[in-house]
Design a protein around this motif. Sequence first.
Motif, PDB file in Angstrom:
ATOM      1  N   TYR A 102       1.318  -1.249   0.139  1.00 40.79           N
ATOM      2  CA  TYR A 102      -0.176   0.223  -0.198  1.00 40.79           C
ATOM      3  C   TYR A 102       1.340   1.113  -0.176  1.00 40.79           C
ATOM      4  O   TYR A 102       1.837   1.370   0.154  1.00 40.79           O
ATOM      5  N   ASP A 103       1.044   2.410  -0.737  1.00 38.69           N
ATOM      6  CA  ASP A 103       1.623   3.039  -0.733  1.00 38.69           C
ATOM      7  C   ASP A 103       0.069   4.252  -1.329  1.00 38.69           C
ATOM      8  O   ASP A 103      -0.044   4.305  -2.636  1.00 38.69           O
ATOM      9  N   ALA A 104      -0.187   5.335  -0.674  1.00 36.13           N
ATOM     10  CA  ALA A 104      -1.252   6.230  -0.718  1.00 36.13           C
ATOM     11  C   ALA A 104      -0.591   6.958  -1.580  1.00 36.13           C
ATOM     12  O   ALA A 104      -0.763   8.098  -2.745  1.00 36.13           O
ATOM     13  N   SER A 105       0.884   7.555  -2.153  1.00 37.85           N
ATOM     14  CA  SER A 105       1.490   8.496  -2.463  1.00 37.85           C
ATOM     15  C   SER A 105       1.750   8.263  -4.159  1.00 37.85           C
ATOM     16  O   SER A 105       1.638   8.641  -5.113  1.00 37.85           O
ATOM     17  N   SER A 106       1.289   6.934  -4.628  1.00 38.46           N
ATOM     18  CA  SER A 106       1.741   6.526  -6.260  1.00 38.46           C
ATOM     19  C   SER A 106       0.446   6.143  -6.618  1.00 38.46           C
ATOM     20  O   SER A 106      -1.028   6.005  -5.937  1.00 38.46           O
ATOM     21  N   GLY A 109      -1.960   3.379  -6.622  1.00 37.09           N
ATOM     22  CA  GLY A 109      -2.271   3.498  -4.699  1.00 37.09           C
ATOM     23  C   GLY A 109      -1.180   2.068  -4.210  1.00 37.09           C
ATOM     24  O   GLY A 109      -1.646   1.652  -2.979  1.00 37.09           O
ATOM     25  N   HIS A 110      -0.204   1.798  -4.705  1.00 38.32           N
ATOM     26  CA  HIS A 110       0.884   0.560  -4.145  1.00 38.32           C
ATOM     27  C   HIS A 110       1.743   0.384  -4.786  1.00 38.32           C
ATOM     28  O   HIS A 110       2.055   1.099  -6.354  1.00 38.32           O
ATOM     29  N   SER A 116       5.380   1.405   4.944  1.00 43.05           N
ATOM     30  CA  SER A 116       3.669   0.932   5.090  1.00 43.05           C
ATOM     31  C   SER A 116       3.091  -0.354   5.807  1.00 43.05           C
ATOM     32  O   SER A 116       2.776  -0.089   6.529  1.00 43.05           O
ATOM     33  N   THR A 128      -6.709  -5.488  -9.233  1.00 44.47           N
ATOM     34  CA  THR A 128      -5.921  -4.504  -9.045  1.00 44.47           C
ATOM     35  C   THR A 128      -4.832  -4.445  -9.557  1.00 44.47           C
ATOM     36  O   THR A 128      -4.074  -4.210 -10.424  1.00 44.47           O
ATOM     37  N   ALA A 192      -2.727   3.782   8.193  1.00 46.54           N
ATOM     38  CA  ALA A 192      -3.360   3.592   6.536  1.00 46.54           C
ATOM     39  C   ALA A 192      -2.717   2.115   6.172  1.00 46.54           C
ATOM     40  O   ALA A 192      -1.792   1.302   6.193  1.00 46.54           O
ATOM     41  N   PRO A 193      -3.992   1.427   5.255  1.00 42.62           N
ATOM     42  CA  PRO A 193      -4.694   1.582   4.889  1.00 42.62           C
ATOM     43  C   PRO A 193      -6.281   2.343   5.517  1.00 42.62           C
ATOM     44  O   PRO A 193      -7.177   2.569   4.661  1.00 42.62           O
TER      45      PRO A 193
END
Length: 250
Positions: A102-106, A109-110, A116, A128, A192-193
């Motif tokens: 999980y990567d909110a900055s991507s 989203g991953h 994370s 996904t 997060a997430p």
Amino acid sequence: MRRIAPYVLAATLTALAVTAFAAASKIAVTDTAGLRCITSNGLPDHETGTFPNPMNPHGITVQQIEACLAASPVKGDREQPVKVTGIAKNGVLIRPGTADYYDASSPRGHSRDPSSGWNLDGMGASETLGLDAQNGHVGPRGAYHYHGVPNALTDLEGSTFVGWAADGFEIHYLGDQARPSYRLKSGQRDSAPGGAHDGTYNGDWEYILGYGNLDQCNGATVNGQYIYFATDGYPFFPRCLYGTEITRIR
């Protein structure tokens, strides 16, 4: 649990549906000097989804897979995590885990940034990650591989054999007769997430001894023989192995 039927590799492969990939799919198995050596070009002998696709940017390419496994494997007393579980009987790699987190900055989203701590499960995040109907997709180097049990390998009467684990023990499929000992955690994720533990991430699951009839590595001893199982529920394929000699498969 019923007795596991013996398998005949050549007959099993012949029984699989012939598709556009069938002519190019190659696998050879040789037993010598206490080793079972498997060579494969990694191409499936069944129809796949379309690759690249919007969720998976990689195309299927020929691989050079060579692995010599213990022909008479020995079970140890300690499980060891593996990235590649083994090789399916059609020469395709079995790799249930992913390198994505999980990567909110991507934008997707991953990413492969593990900060994370929430590692995507291949089957839990199947849409996904662009998996096809055989629960497979393609990695960056063009290797088609399975994250979950492909029905092309289990729709065969008279054989439960699916493939070989990297420590030499066999992998079989028995449907609901082989029950994993993992269950979804209750409550909400603690970072997060966020959200409920729904199986999207490996961290959503916990191993409960005796919850099913398989051990932590999705294995069990049947008729005196230790065997791993492919299952319809998490972890789908073993994520760890108990053999004393584990071959790194790429």
